[in-house]
Design a protein around this motif. Structure first.
Motif, PDB file in Angstrom:
ATOM      1  N   THR A  17       0.842  -1.190   0.000  1.00 21.52           N
ATOM      2  CA  THR A  17       0.000   0.000   0.000  1.00 21.52           C
ATOM      3  C   THR A  17       0.874   1.235   0.000  1.00 21.52           C
ATOM      4  N   HIS A  18       0.395   2.274  -0.662  1.00 23.20           N
ATOM      5  CA  HIS A  18       1.142   3.521  -0.691  1.00 23.20           C
ATOM      6  C   HIS A  18       0.140   4.671  -0.754  1.00 23.20           C
ATOM      7  N   ALA A  19       0.369   5.676   0.064  1.00 23.28           N
ATOM      8  CA  ALA A  19      -0.591   6.766   0.171  1.00 23.28           C
ATOM      9  C   ALA A  19      -0.725   7.561  -1.118  1.00 23.28           C
ATOM     10  N   ASN A  20       0.272   7.512  -2.009  1.00 28.56           N
ATOM     11  CA  ASN A  20       0.231   8.334  -3.214  1.00 28.56           C
ATOM     12  C   ASN A  20      -0.302   7.601  -4.436  1.00 28.56           C
ATOM     13  N   LEU A  21      -0.773   6.412  -4.303  1.00 25.76           N
ATOM     14  CA  LEU A  21      -1.251   5.627  -5.443  1.00 25.76           C
ATOM     15  C   LEU A  21      -2.769   5.503  -5.436  1.00 25.76           C
ATOM     16  N   ASP A  22      -3.417   6.666  -5.249  1.00 26.32           N
ATOM     17  CA  ASP A  22      -4.879   6.748  -5.274  1.00 26.32           C
ATOM     18  C   ASP A  22      -5.533   5.830  -4.256  1.00 26.32           C
ATOM     19  N   GLU A  23      -4.775   5.481  -3.245  1.00 32.20           N
ATOM     20  CA  GLU A  23      -5.299   4.668  -2.155  1.00 32.20           C
ATOM     21  C   GLU A  23      -5.922   3.370  -2.674  1.00 32.20           C
ATOM     22  N   PHE A  24      -5.289   2.771  -3.696  1.00 35.27           N
ATOM     23  CA  PHE A  24      -5.803   1.514  -4.221  1.00 35.27           C
ATOM     24  C   PHE A  24      -5.824   0.424  -3.154  1.00 35.27           C
ATOM     25  N   GLY A  25      -4.846   0.476  -2.261  1.00 33.52           N
ATOM     26  CA  GLY A  25      -4.824  -0.512  -1.185  1.00 33.52           C
ATOM     27  C   GLY A  25      -6.063  -0.409  -0.325  1.00 33.52           C
ATOM     28  N   THR A  26      -6.494   0.824  -0.042  1.00 28.70           N
ATOM     29  CA  THR A  26      -7.698   1.024   0.760  1.00 28.70           C
ATOM     30  C   THR A  26      -8.918   0.484   0.036  1.00 28.70           C
ATOM     31  N   VAL A  27      -8.991   0.728  -1.268  1.00 26.73           N
ATOM     32  CA  VAL A  27     -10.128   0.243  -2.060  1.00 26.73           C
ATOM     33  C   VAL A  27     -10.185  -1.282  -2.019  1.00 26.73           C
ATOM     34  N   ALA A  28      -9.037  -1.918  -2.212  1.00 22.73           N
ATOM     35  CA  ALA A  28      -9.007  -3.379  -2.184  1.00 22.73           C
ATOM     36  C   ALA A  28      -9.469  -3.908  -0.834  1.00 22.73           C
ATOM     37  N   THR A  29      -9.026  -3.253   0.238  1.00 23.73           N
ATOM     38  CA  THR A  29      -9.421  -3.683   1.575  1.00 23.73           C
ATOM     39  C   THR A  29     -10.922  -3.524   1.781  1.00 23.73           C
ATOM     40  N   VAL A  30     -11.460  -2.378   1.383  1.00 25.45           N
ATOM     41  CA  VAL A  30     -12.901  -2.134   1.540  1.00 25.45           C
ATOM     42  C   VAL A  30     -13.706  -3.148   0.735  1.00 25.45           C
ATOM     43  N   LEU A  31     -13.257  -3.422  -0.485  1.00 28.15           N
ATOM     44  CA  LEU A  31     -13.960  -4.398  -1.315  1.00 28.15           C
ATOM     45  C   LEU A  31     -13.958  -5.773  -0.660  1.00 28.15           C
ATOM     46  N   ASN A  32     -12.806  -6.174  -0.147  1.00 27.69           N
ATOM     47  CA  ASN A  32     -12.724  -7.464   0.540  1.00 27.69           C
ATOM     48  C   ASN A  32     -13.665  -7.518   1.739  1.00 27.69           C
ATOM     49  N   GLU A  33     -13.714  -6.399   2.475  1.00 31.94           N
ATOM     50  CA  GLU A  33     -14.555  -6.363   3.663  1.00 31.94           C
ATOM     51  C   GLU A  33     -16.044  -6.379   3.318  1.00 31.94           C
ATOM     52  N   MET A  34     -16.402  -5.914   2.112  1.00 31.72           N
ATOM     53  CA  MET A  34     -17.808  -5.836   1.732  1.00 31.72           C
ATOM     54  C   MET A  34     -18.319  -7.101   1.044  1.00 31.72           C
ATOM     55  N   VAL A  35     -17.420  -8.010   0.689  1.00 33.30           N
ATOM     56  CA  VAL A  35     -17.846  -9.225  -0.013  1.00 33.30           C
ATOM     57  C   VAL A  35     -18.810 -10.041   0.839  1.00 33.30           C
ATOM     58  N   ASP A  36     -18.421 -10.355   2.067  1.00 34.87           N
ATOM     59  CA  ASP A  36     -19.275 -11.176   2.931  1.00 34.87           C
ATOM     60  C   ASP A  36     -20.602 -10.494   3.271  1.00 34.87           C
ATOM     61  N   PRO A  37     -20.594  -9.184   3.666  1.00 34.45           N
ATOM     62  CA  PRO A  37     -21.886  -8.532   3.929  1.00 34.45           C
ATOM     63  C   PRO A  37     -22.821  -8.545   2.722  1.00 34.45           C
ATOM     64  N   THR A  38     -22.259  -8.347   1.518  1.00 37.65           N
ATOM     65  CA  THR A  38     -23.099  -8.357   0.320  1.00 37.65           C
ATOM     66  C   THR A  38     -23.658  -9.745   0.057  1.00 37.65           C
ATOM     67  N   ALA A  39     -22.825 -10.751   0.261  1.00 37.60           N
ATOM     68  CA  ALA A  39     -23.313 -12.122   0.104  1.00 37.60           C
ATOM     69  C   ALA A  39     -24.414 -12.428   1.114  1.00 37.60           C
ATOM     70  N   ARG A  40     -24.276 -11.875   2.326  1.00 37.98           N
ATOM     71  CA  ARG A  40     -25.325 -12.084   3.332  1.00 37.98           C
ATOM     72  C   ARG A  40     -26.624 -11.391   2.936  1.00 37.98           C
ATOM     73  N   VAL A  41     -26.510 -10.232   2.258  1.00 38.74           N
ATOM     74  CA  VAL A  41     -27.724  -9.557   1.763  1.00 38.74           C
ATOM     75  C   VAL A  41     -28.461 -10.469   0.783  1.00 38.74           C
TER      76      VAL A  41
END
Length: 506
Positions: A17-41
Protein backbone atom coordinates in the motif's frame (compact mmCIF):
# COMPACT_ATOMS: atom_id res chain seq x y z
CA UNK A 1 2.36 22.72 12.03
CA UNK A 2 3.58 19.19 12.77
CA UNK A 3 5.87 16.74 11.04
CA UNK A 4 4.09 13.98 9.13
CA UNK A 5 4.83 10.47 7.87
CA UNK A 6 3.44 8.57 4.90
CA UNK A 7 4.24 4.92 4.27
CA UNK A 8 4.80 2.14 1.79
CA UNK A 9 4.35 -1.48 2.86
CA UNK A 10 6.68 -4.18 1.49
CA UNK A 11 6.22 -7.92 1.74
CA UNK A 12 3.36 -9.80 3.33
CA UNK A 13 0.60 -11.63 1.51
CA UNK A 14 1.32 -10.40 -2.00
CA UNK A 15 0.30 -6.79 -1.63
CA UNK A 16 1.54 -3.31 -0.87
CA UNK A 17 0.00 0.00 0.00
CA UNK A 18 1.14 3.52 -0.69
CA UNK A 19 -0.59 6.77 0.17
CA UNK A 20 0.23 8.33 -3.21
CA UNK A 21 -1.25 5.63 -5.44
CA UNK A 22 -4.88 6.75 -5.27
CA UNK A 23 -5.30 4.67 -2.15
CA UNK A 24 -5.80 1.51 -4.22
CA UNK A 25 -4.82 -0.51 -1.18
CA UNK A 26 -7.70 1.02 0.76
CA UNK A 27 -10.13 0.24 -2.06
CA UNK A 28 -9.01 -3.38 -2.18
CA UNK A 29 -9.42 -3.68 1.58
CA UNK A 30 -12.90 -2.13 1.54
CA UNK A 31 -13.96 -4.40 -1.31
CA UNK A 32 -12.72 -7.46 0.54
CA UNK A 33 -14.56 -6.36 3.66
CA UNK A 34 -17.81 -5.84 1.73
CA UNK A 35 -17.85 -9.23 -0.01
CA UNK A 36 -19.28 -11.18 2.93
CA UNK A 37 -21.89 -8.53 3.93
CA UNK A 38 -23.10 -8.36 0.32
CA UNK A 39 -23.31 -12.12 0.10
CA UNK A 40 -25.32 -12.08 3.33
CA UNK A 41 -27.72 -9.56 1.76
CA UNK A 42 -28.30 -12.06 -1.04
CA UNK A 43 -28.94 -14.79 1.51
CA UNK A 44 -31.38 -12.48 3.33
CA UNK A 45 -33.29 -11.96 0.10
CA UNK A 46 -33.55 -15.73 -0.31
CA UNK A 47 -34.79 -16.04 3.24
CA UNK A 48 -37.37 -13.32 2.58
CA UNK A 49 -38.74 -15.38 -0.30
CA UNK A 50 -39.10 -18.41 1.95
CA UNK A 51 -40.72 -16.30 4.65
CA UNK A 52 -43.22 -14.92 2.14
CA UNK A 53 -44.12 -18.42 1.01
CA UNK A 54 -44.64 -19.45 4.64
CA UNK A 55 -46.88 -16.43 5.30
CA UNK A 56 -48.97 -17.24 2.24
CA UNK A 57 -49.48 -20.85 3.25
CA UNK A 58 -50.54 -19.76 6.74
CA UNK A 59 -52.97 -17.08 5.55
CA UNK A 60 -56.70 -17.63 6.26
CA UNK A 61 -58.57 -19.24 3.37
CA UNK A 62 -59.42 -16.41 1.05
CA UNK A 63 -61.51 -16.98 -2.11
CA UNK A 64 -59.52 -14.25 -3.88
CA UNK A 65 -56.31 -16.25 -3.50
CA UNK A 66 -57.97 -19.16 -5.27
CA UNK A 67 -59.49 -17.02 -8.04
CA UNK A 68 -63.05 -16.54 -6.68
CA UNK A 69 -64.78 -13.17 -6.88
CA UNK A 70 -65.32 -11.31 -3.62
CA UNK A 71 -68.57 -9.52 -2.94
CA UNK A 72 -68.32 -5.78 -3.18
CA UNK A 73 -69.16 -3.71 -0.12
CA UNK A 74 -70.72 -0.31 -0.25
CA UNK A 75 -68.93 2.23 1.83
CA UNK A 76 -72.27 3.28 3.24
CA UNK A 77 -72.99 -0.21 4.56
CA UNK A 78 -72.47 -0.81 8.28
CA UNK A 79 -69.68 -3.34 7.59
CA UNK A 80 -67.59 -0.93 5.52
CA UNK A 81 -65.20 1.55 7.12
CA UNK A 82 -65.72 5.20 6.34
CA UNK A 83 -62.83 7.66 6.16
CA UNK A 84 -61.34 10.25 3.84
CA UNK A 85 -60.03 7.52 1.55
CA UNK A 86 -63.44 5.82 1.39
CA UNK A 87 -66.11 8.46 0.75
CA UNK A 88 -69.78 7.52 1.20
CA UNK A 89 -71.29 5.25 -1.50
CA UNK A 90 -67.78 4.30 -2.77
CA UNK A 91 -67.23 0.68 -3.73
CA UNK A 92 -64.46 -1.16 -1.82
CA UNK A 93 -62.74 -3.78 -3.97
CA UNK A 94 -60.87 -6.62 -2.24
CA UNK A 95 -57.19 -6.61 -3.23
CA UNK A 96 -54.71 -9.50 -2.77
CA UNK A 97 -50.88 -9.22 -2.76
CA UNK A 98 -49.38 -10.30 -6.07
CA UNK A 99 -47.24 -13.07 -4.56
CA UNK A 100 -45.79 -14.15 -7.89
CA UNK A 101 -44.53 -10.67 -8.75
CA UNK A 102 -43.04 -10.10 -5.30
CA UNK A 103 -41.37 -13.51 -5.31
CA UNK A 104 -39.78 -12.83 -8.70
CA UNK A 105 -38.52 -9.46 -7.42
CA UNK A 106 -36.99 -11.13 -4.35
CA UNK A 107 -35.19 -13.75 -6.44
CA UNK A 108 -33.86 -11.09 -8.82
CA UNK A 109 -32.45 -9.04 -5.94
CA UNK A 110 -30.87 -12.14 -4.42
CA UNK A 111 -29.17 -12.99 -7.73
CA UNK A 112 -27.93 -9.41 -8.12
CA UNK A 113 -26.38 -9.46 -4.62
CA UNK A 114 -24.54 -12.70 -5.37
CA UNK A 115 -23.23 -11.32 -8.68
CA UNK A 116 -22.18 -8.05 -7.00
CA UNK A 117 -20.31 -9.91 -4.26
CA UNK A 118 -18.43 -11.95 -6.87
CA UNK A 119 -17.55 -8.82 -8.87
CA UNK A 120 -16.21 -7.09 -5.74
CA UNK A 121 -14.11 -10.14 -4.89
CA UNK A 122 -12.71 -10.32 -8.43
CA UNK A 123 -11.90 -6.59 -8.45
CA UNK A 124 -10.23 -6.78 -5.03
CA UNK A 125 -8.12 -9.72 -6.21
CA UNK A 126 -7.06 -7.82 -9.35
CA UNK A 127 -6.13 -4.73 -7.33
CA UNK A 128 -4.12 -6.88 -4.93
CA UNK A 129 -2.33 -8.58 -7.82
CA UNK A 130 -1.53 -5.23 -9.46
CA UNK A 131 -0.27 -3.83 -6.19
CA UNK A 132 1.89 -6.88 -5.66
CA UNK A 133 3.53 -6.31 -9.03
CA UNK A 134 4.14 -2.66 -8.13
CA UNK A 135 5.62 -3.59 -4.76
CA UNK A 136 8.00 -6.13 -6.28
CA UNK A 137 9.08 -3.68 -8.99
CA UNK A 138 9.60 -0.86 -6.49
CA UNK A 139 11.54 -3.16 -4.16
CA UNK A 140 13.68 -4.42 -7.05
CA UNK A 141 14.42 -0.85 -8.17
CA UNK A 142 15.54 0.03 -4.64
CA UNK A 143 17.83 -2.98 -4.49
CA UNK A 144 19.33 -2.28 -7.91
CA UNK A 145 19.94 1.36 -7.01
CA UNK A 146 21.73 0.33 -3.82
CA UNK A 147 23.88 -2.24 -5.61
CA UNK A 148 24.67 0.25 -8.37
CA UNK A 149 25.69 2.91 -5.88
CA UNK A 150 27.84 0.40 -4.01
CA UNK A 151 29.52 -0.62 -7.26
CA UNK A 152 30.18 2.97 -8.29
CA UNK A 153 31.49 4.02 -4.89
CA UNK A 154 33.77 0.98 -4.73
CA UNK A 155 35.26 1.75 -8.13
CA UNK A 156 35.39 5.55 -7.62
CA UNK A 157 35.27 6.22 -3.85
CA UNK A 158 36.21 9.89 -4.22
CA UNK A 159 33.37 10.49 -6.64
CA UNK A 160 30.94 8.67 -4.35
CA UNK A 161 31.91 10.77 -1.33
CA UNK A 162 31.67 13.94 -3.42
CA UNK A 163 28.15 13.01 -4.58
CA UNK A 164 27.10 12.25 -1.01
CA UNK A 165 28.49 15.55 0.29
CA UNK A 166 26.94 17.63 -2.47
CA UNK A 167 23.56 16.00 -1.97
CA UNK A 168 23.72 16.55 1.78
CA UNK A 169 24.58 20.25 1.41
CA UNK A 170 21.91 20.86 -1.22
CA UNK A 171 19.26 19.06 0.86
CA UNK A 172 20.16 21.01 3.97
CA UNK A 173 19.81 24.34 2.15
CA UNK A 174 16.52 23.41 0.45
CA UNK A 175 14.97 21.92 3.59
CA UNK A 176 16.04 24.81 5.81
CA UNK A 177 14.55 27.34 3.38
CA UNK A 178 11.20 25.50 3.40
CA UNK A 179 11.23 25.25 7.20
CA UNK A 180 12.30 28.86 7.65
CA UNK A 181 15.31 28.09 9.84
CA UNK A 182 18.58 26.17 9.57
CA UNK A 183 18.11 22.47 10.22
CA UNK A 184 20.98 20.01 9.51
CA UNK A 185 18.59 17.04 9.74
CA UNK A 186 17.80 17.59 6.06
CA UNK A 187 21.30 16.39 5.19
CA UNK A 188 20.23 12.92 6.32
CA UNK A 189 16.85 13.26 4.63
CA UNK A 190 18.25 14.24 1.26
CA UNK A 191 20.78 11.42 1.17
CA UNK A 192 18.43 8.71 2.49
CA UNK A 193 18.31 6.74 -0.76
CA UNK A 194 22.12 6.57 -0.76
CA UNK A 195 22.54 5.20 2.76
CA UNK A 196 22.37 1.46 2.10
CA UNK A 197 24.62 1.54 -0.98
CA UNK A 198 27.24 3.78 0.62
CA UNK A 199 27.32 1.75 3.83
CA UNK A 200 27.70 -1.48 1.84
CA UNK A 201 30.63 0.06 -0.03
CA UNK A 202 32.21 1.08 3.28
CA UNK A 203 31.68 -2.40 4.71
CA UNK A 204 33.22 -3.97 1.62
CA UNK A 205 36.25 -1.68 1.93
CA UNK A 206 36.79 -2.84 5.53
CA UNK A 207 36.34 -6.53 4.73
CA UNK A 208 38.02 -6.70 1.33
CA UNK A 209 40.29 -3.67 1.42
CA UNK A 210 43.34 -5.65 0.29
CA UNK A 211 41.63 -6.80 -2.91
CA UNK A 212 41.59 -5.08 -6.27
CA UNK A 213 38.67 -2.66 -6.61
CA UNK A 214 37.21 -4.56 -9.55
CA UNK A 215 37.29 -7.84 -7.63
CA UNK A 216 35.81 -6.12 -4.58
CA UNK A 217 33.05 -4.57 -6.67
CA UNK A 218 32.08 -7.91 -8.23
CA UNK A 219 32.09 -9.59 -4.85
CA UNK A 220 29.87 -6.83 -3.51
CA UNK A 221 27.25 -7.69 -6.12
CA UNK A 222 27.20 -11.29 -4.89
CA UNK A 223 26.84 -10.48 -1.19
CA UNK A 224 24.53 -8.33 0.90
CA UNK A 225 26.08 -8.63 4.34
CA UNK A 226 29.28 -6.62 3.92
CA UNK A 227 28.29 -4.36 6.81
CA UNK A 228 27.76 -7.33 9.11
CA UNK A 229 31.13 -8.78 8.14
CA UNK A 230 32.79 -5.43 8.80
CA UNK A 231 31.02 -5.20 12.16
CA UNK A 232 32.46 -8.61 13.05
CA UNK A 233 35.99 -7.37 12.39
CA UNK A 234 35.47 -4.23 14.47
CA UNK A 235 33.69 -6.14 17.25
CA UNK A 236 36.77 -8.26 17.80
CA UNK A 237 38.39 -5.11 19.19
CA UNK A 238 35.45 -3.17 20.67
CA UNK A 239 34.22 -6.14 22.73
CA UNK A 240 37.64 -6.58 24.33
CA UNK A 241 37.96 -2.86 25.02
CA UNK A 242 34.54 -2.83 26.65
CA UNK A 243 35.30 -5.87 28.80
CA UNK A 244 38.50 -4.26 30.06
CA UNK A 245 36.90 -0.89 30.81
CA UNK A 246 33.52 -1.93 32.19
CA UNK A 247 33.67 -5.68 32.80
CA UNK A 248 31.77 -8.69 31.52
CA UNK A 249 29.81 -9.78 34.56
CA UNK A 250 26.07 -9.70 33.89
CA UNK A 251 23.65 -9.39 36.78
CA UNK A 252 19.93 -9.63 36.02
CA UNK A 253 17.35 -8.89 38.70
CA UNK A 254 13.65 -8.11 38.90
CA UNK A 255 12.68 -4.51 39.58
CA UNK A 256 9.42 -2.74 40.39
CA UNK A 257 9.14 0.64 38.63
CA UNK A 258 6.52 3.14 39.78
CA UNK A 259 4.90 3.21 36.35
CA UNK A 260 5.26 0.73 33.54
CA UNK A 261 3.45 -0.31 30.38
CA UNK A 262 -0.12 -1.25 29.50
CA UNK A 263 -1.73 -4.38 28.14
CA UNK A 264 -0.68 -5.58 24.69
CA UNK A 265 -3.42 -6.56 22.22
CA UNK A 266 -2.06 -5.45 18.84
CA UNK A 267 1.11 -4.56 16.98
CA UNK A 268 0.28 -0.90 17.56
CA UNK A 269 0.17 -1.61 21.31
CA UNK A 270 3.69 -3.07 21.16
CA UNK A 271 5.02 0.15 19.65
CA UNK A 272 3.23 2.22 22.28
CA UNK A 273 4.62 0.10 25.09
CA UNK A 274 8.24 0.09 23.92
CA UNK A 275 7.95 3.89 23.77
CA UNK A 276 6.32 4.03 27.22
CA UNK A 277 9.29 2.20 28.73
CA UNK A 278 11.19 5.45 28.11
CA UNK A 279 8.35 7.92 28.69
CA UNK A 280 7.47 6.37 32.05
CA UNK A 281 11.07 6.44 33.27
CA UNK A 282 11.52 2.71 33.69
CA UNK A 283 15.20 2.46 34.77
CA UNK A 284 17.75 2.07 32.00
CA UNK A 285 18.98 -1.40 31.13
CA UNK A 286 15.48 -2.84 31.67
CA UNK A 287 12.97 -4.88 29.71
CA UNK A 288 9.36 -5.85 30.37
CA UNK A 289 7.92 -9.38 30.17
CA UNK A 290 4.15 -9.93 30.14
CA UNK A 291 2.50 -13.27 30.87
CA UNK A 292 -0.82 -14.12 29.18
CA UNK A 293 -3.12 -17.04 29.96
CA UNK A 294 -4.84 -18.25 26.79
CA UNK A 295 -8.29 -19.85 26.57
CA UNK A 296 -6.84 -23.34 26.11
CA UNK A 297 -4.87 -22.94 29.34
CA UNK A 298 -1.50 -22.42 27.67
CA UNK A 299 0.80 -19.51 28.47
CA UNK A 300 1.96 -16.85 26.00
CA UNK A 301 4.59 -14.17 26.58
CA UNK A 302 5.21 -10.64 25.33
CA UNK A 303 8.78 -9.31 25.64
CA UNK A 304 9.31 -5.53 25.27
CA UNK A 305 12.89 -4.32 24.67
CA UNK A 306 13.83 -0.60 24.49
CA UNK A 307 16.77 0.68 22.46
CA UNK A 308 20.27 1.89 23.27
CA UNK A 309 20.48 3.84 26.53
CA UNK A 310 24.20 4.72 26.32
CA UNK A 311 25.02 3.86 29.96
CA UNK A 312 28.35 2.10 30.39
CA UNK A 313 27.06 -0.27 33.09
CA UNK A 314 24.04 -1.20 30.96
CA UNK A 315 23.85 -4.16 28.57
CA UNK A 316 22.33 -1.71 26.06
CA UNK A 317 25.28 0.66 25.71
CA UNK A 318 26.57 2.04 22.40
CA UNK A 319 29.43 -0.41 21.81
CA UNK A 320 27.10 -3.39 22.13
CA UNK A 321 25.54 -2.41 18.81
CA UNK A 322 28.77 -3.35 17.06
CA UNK A 323 28.58 -6.90 18.40
CA UNK A 324 24.89 -7.18 17.54
CA UNK A 325 25.57 -6.28 13.92
CA UNK A 326 28.12 -9.09 13.66
CA UNK A 327 26.95 -12.57 12.65
CA UNK A 328 29.78 -14.00 14.73
CA UNK A 329 29.35 -11.99 17.95
CA UNK A 330 25.65 -11.14 18.16
CA UNK A 331 24.53 -14.19 20.18
CA UNK A 332 26.99 -13.31 22.96
CA UNK A 333 26.35 -9.56 23.02
CA UNK A 334 25.52 -8.26 26.51
CA UNK A 335 21.99 -7.13 25.62
CA UNK A 336 21.18 -10.56 24.14
CA UNK A 337 22.59 -12.33 27.20
CA UNK A 338 20.52 -10.06 29.41
CA UNK A 339 17.24 -10.75 27.56
CA UNK A 340 17.93 -14.48 27.49
CA UNK A 341 18.56 -14.54 31.26
CA UNK A 342 15.48 -12.42 32.00
CA UNK A 343 13.30 -14.74 29.91
CA UNK A 344 14.69 -17.72 31.80
CA UNK A 345 14.05 -16.14 35.20
CA UNK A 346 10.54 -15.07 34.16
CA UNK A 347 9.70 -18.72 33.58
CA UNK A 348 9.32 -18.87 29.79
CA UNK A 349 9.28 -22.53 28.76
CA UNK A 350 10.58 -23.90 25.44
CA UNK A 351 7.09 -24.56 24.05
CA UNK A 352 5.45 -21.31 25.18
CA UNK A 353 4.58 -18.97 22.27
CA UNK A 354 6.51 -15.70 22.50
CA UNK A 355 6.10 -12.33 20.79
CA UNK A 356 8.86 -9.71 21.00
CA UNK A 357 9.12 -6.02 20.19
CA UNK A 358 12.19 -3.81 20.16
CA UNK A 359 13.21 -0.31 19.15
CA UNK A 360 16.62 0.22 17.56
CA UNK A 361 19.08 -2.01 19.48
CA UNK A 362 16.08 -3.69 21.11
CA UNK A 363 14.83 -4.75 17.69
CA UNK A 364 18.23 -6.21 16.79
CA UNK A 365 18.12 -8.19 20.04
CA UNK A 366 14.63 -9.49 19.19
CA UNK A 367 15.79 -10.49 15.70
CA UNK A 368 18.84 -12.22 17.19
CA UNK A 369 16.62 -14.21 19.54
CA UNK A 370 14.49 -15.24 16.54
CA UNK A 371 17.52 -16.27 14.49
CA UNK A 372 19.98 -17.67 17.05
CA UNK A 373 17.68 -18.85 19.88
CA UNK A 374 14.81 -20.35 17.87
CA UNK A 375 15.67 -23.81 19.20
CA UNK A 376 15.49 -22.58 22.79
CA UNK A 377 12.31 -20.46 22.62
CA UNK A 378 9.11 -20.74 20.60
CA UNK A 379 9.27 -17.23 19.16
CA UNK A 380 6.24 -16.63 16.93
CA UNK A 381 6.28 -12.90 16.13
CA UNK A 382 8.93 -10.17 16.14
CA UNK A 383 8.13 -6.47 15.83
CA UNK A 384 11.01 -4.06 15.21
CA UNK A 385 11.14 -0.27 14.98
CA UNK A 386 14.16 1.40 13.38
CA UNK A 387 16.32 -1.74 13.56
CA UNK A 388 18.88 -2.89 10.93
CA UNK A 389 18.04 -6.61 10.76
CA UNK A 390 17.91 -7.37 7.01
CA UNK A 391 20.74 -9.90 7.22
CA UNK A 392 19.52 -11.77 10.29
CA UNK A 393 18.73 -15.36 9.33
CA UNK A 394 15.36 -15.47 11.07
CA UNK A 395 13.86 -18.94 11.01
CA UNK A 396 11.06 -19.77 8.58
CA UNK A 397 7.60 -19.51 10.08
CA UNK A 398 8.45 -16.63 12.42
CA UNK A 399 6.46 -13.52 11.57
CA UNK A 400 8.45 -10.28 11.36
CA UNK A 401 6.81 -6.84 11.22
CA UNK A 402 9.38 -4.07 10.75
CA UNK A 403 8.76 -0.32 10.91
CA UNK A 404 11.40 1.93 9.38
CA UNK A 405 11.69 5.56 8.29
CA UNK A 406 13.55 6.19 5.05
CA UNK A 407 15.78 8.98 6.41
CA UNK A 408 16.41 7.72 9.94
CA UNK A 409 19.77 6.18 8.89
CA UNK A 410 19.83 3.56 11.70
CA UNK A 411 17.66 0.98 9.94
CA UNK A 412 19.92 1.32 6.86
CA UNK A 413 23.05 0.39 8.81
CA UNK A 414 22.79 -3.20 7.58
CA UNK A 415 23.37 -1.95 4.03
CA UNK A 416 20.46 -3.93 2.56
CA UNK A 417 16.66 -3.77 2.33
CA UNK A 418 14.62 -6.24 4.35
CA UNK A 419 13.52 -9.52 2.74
CA UNK A 420 10.09 -9.40 1.12
CA UNK A 421 7.96 -12.50 1.73
CA UNK A 422 4.64 -13.48 3.38
CA UNK A 423 6.29 -13.79 6.81
CA UNK A 424 8.09 -10.44 6.67
CA UNK A 425 6.31 -7.10 6.26
CA UNK A 426 8.19 -3.79 6.28
CA UNK A 427 6.35 -0.53 6.87
CA UNK A 428 8.66 1.99 5.21
CA UNK A 429 7.85 5.56 6.19
CA UNK A 430 8.79 8.79 4.46
CA UNK A 431 8.73 12.14 6.24
CA UNK A 432 7.71 14.90 3.78
CA UNK A 433 8.94 18.50 4.23
CA UNK A 434 7.43 20.56 7.03
CA UNK A 435 4.16 22.16 6.00
CA UNK A 436 3.01 19.17 3.96
CA UNK A 437 -0.54 17.97 4.50
CA UNK A 438 0.23 14.43 3.35
CA UNK A 439 0.57 11.50 5.72
CA UNK A 440 -0.09 11.07 9.44
CA UNK A 441 0.83 13.68 12.05
CA UNK A 442 3.82 12.89 14.27
CA UNK A 443 2.67 13.59 17.80
CA UNK A 444 4.73 16.14 19.70
CA UNK A 445 6.86 17.10 16.69
CA UNK A 446 5.90 20.78 16.77
CA UNK A 447 7.00 22.98 13.90
CA UNK A 448 10.46 21.52 13.40
CA UNK A 449 11.68 18.31 11.81
CA UNK A 450 13.89 16.23 14.08
CA UNK A 451 15.57 12.81 13.94
CA UNK A 452 13.03 10.37 12.50
CA UNK A 453 14.56 7.45 14.40
CA UNK A 454 12.45 8.35 17.43
CA UNK A 455 9.41 6.27 18.41
CA UNK A 456 7.12 9.23 17.70
CA UNK A 457 7.89 8.80 14.00
CA UNK A 458 7.70 5.00 14.18
CA UNK A 459 4.21 5.08 15.70
CA UNK A 460 3.02 7.64 13.14
CA UNK A 461 4.35 5.46 10.30
CA UNK A 462 2.46 2.43 11.54
CA UNK A 463 -0.75 4.41 12.04
CA UNK A 464 -0.45 5.72 8.47
CA UNK A 465 -0.05 2.18 7.15
CA UNK A 466 -3.16 1.14 9.08
CA UNK A 467 -5.10 4.06 7.64
CA UNK A 468 -4.12 2.96 4.13
CA UNK A 469 -5.29 -0.58 4.87
CA UNK A 470 -4.19 -3.63 2.96
CA UNK A 471 -4.26 -7.42 3.41
CA UNK A 472 -0.56 -7.68 4.30
CA UNK A 473 -0.79 -5.60 7.47
CA UNK A 474 -4.17 -7.11 8.37
CA UNK A 475 -2.67 -10.61 8.06
CA UNK A 476 0.18 -9.73 10.42
CA UNK A 477 -2.20 -8.21 12.96
CA UNK A 478 -4.19 -11.45 12.92
CA UNK A 479 -1.02 -13.48 13.36
CA UNK A 480 -0.05 -11.36 16.35
CA UNK A 481 -3.46 -11.82 17.95
CA UNK A 482 -3.16 -15.58 17.52
CA UNK A 483 -0.07 -15.44 19.74
CA UNK A 484 -1.14 -12.86 22.34
CA UNK A 485 -4.84 -13.69 22.71
CA UNK A 486 -5.32 -14.43 26.40
CA UNK A 487 -5.77 -12.70 29.72
CA UNK A 488 -2.86 -10.66 31.07
CA UNK A 489 -1.76 -12.27 34.35
CA UNK A 490 1.28 -10.18 35.20
CA UNK A 491 3.90 -7.76 33.90
CA UNK A 492 7.38 -8.11 35.31
CA UNK A 493 10.39 -5.86 34.78
CA UNK A 494 13.99 -7.03 34.63
CA UNK A 495 17.15 -4.97 34.79
CA UNK A 496 20.64 -5.90 33.69
CA UNK A 497 23.90 -4.51 35.04
CA UNK A 498 27.43 -4.97 33.68
CA UNK A 499 30.42 -4.96 36.05
CA UNK A 500 33.78 -6.57 36.68
CA UNK A 501 33.82 -9.99 38.30
CA UNK A 502 32.39 -13.46 37.73
CA UNK A 503 29.16 -14.02 35.83
CA UNK A 504 26.09 -13.97 38.06
CA UNK A 505 22.38 -13.22 38.41
CA UNK A 506 20.03 -12.22 41.20
Amino acid sequence: MNARVETHVYGGQGTATHANLDEFGTVATVLNEMVDPTARVGADWRTAGLDLFTIRTKAPICPKIFGARMPQLQASSPEAPTDAANPPNATIQHVSLNYSLVTNHINERADEAVVLAQKMQDLADKLTEAYSMYSEADDLARRLFGEGLQLGTTMKPGLGVLALGATAIGSTIAGSIKEGKFNPIYAITGTSKMHEGMLSALGSAIVNGDQDRSERALKGLEESNEVNQAAGILAEHTSKIRDVLFGNKLTVSQIHPKKGIGETRSIEDTLTNVHDMRLNDVPYGSIAIQKYRREDGSTAWMVTIPGTDGKFDSPFDWLTNMELMSDKHRATADSVRMVDEAMRQAGIQPGDPVAMVGHSQGGIVAATMASDFADKYNIKHVVTAGSPIANHSIKDGITVTSVEIEDELVSALDGAPNPSNPDWVTVSGTSPPMGSDKGTVVEGSGNRKFLTHGMEYMKAAYRNAQEQGGPALYDHEQRFKQTINGTLEETTYWRGKISHGAQGSD
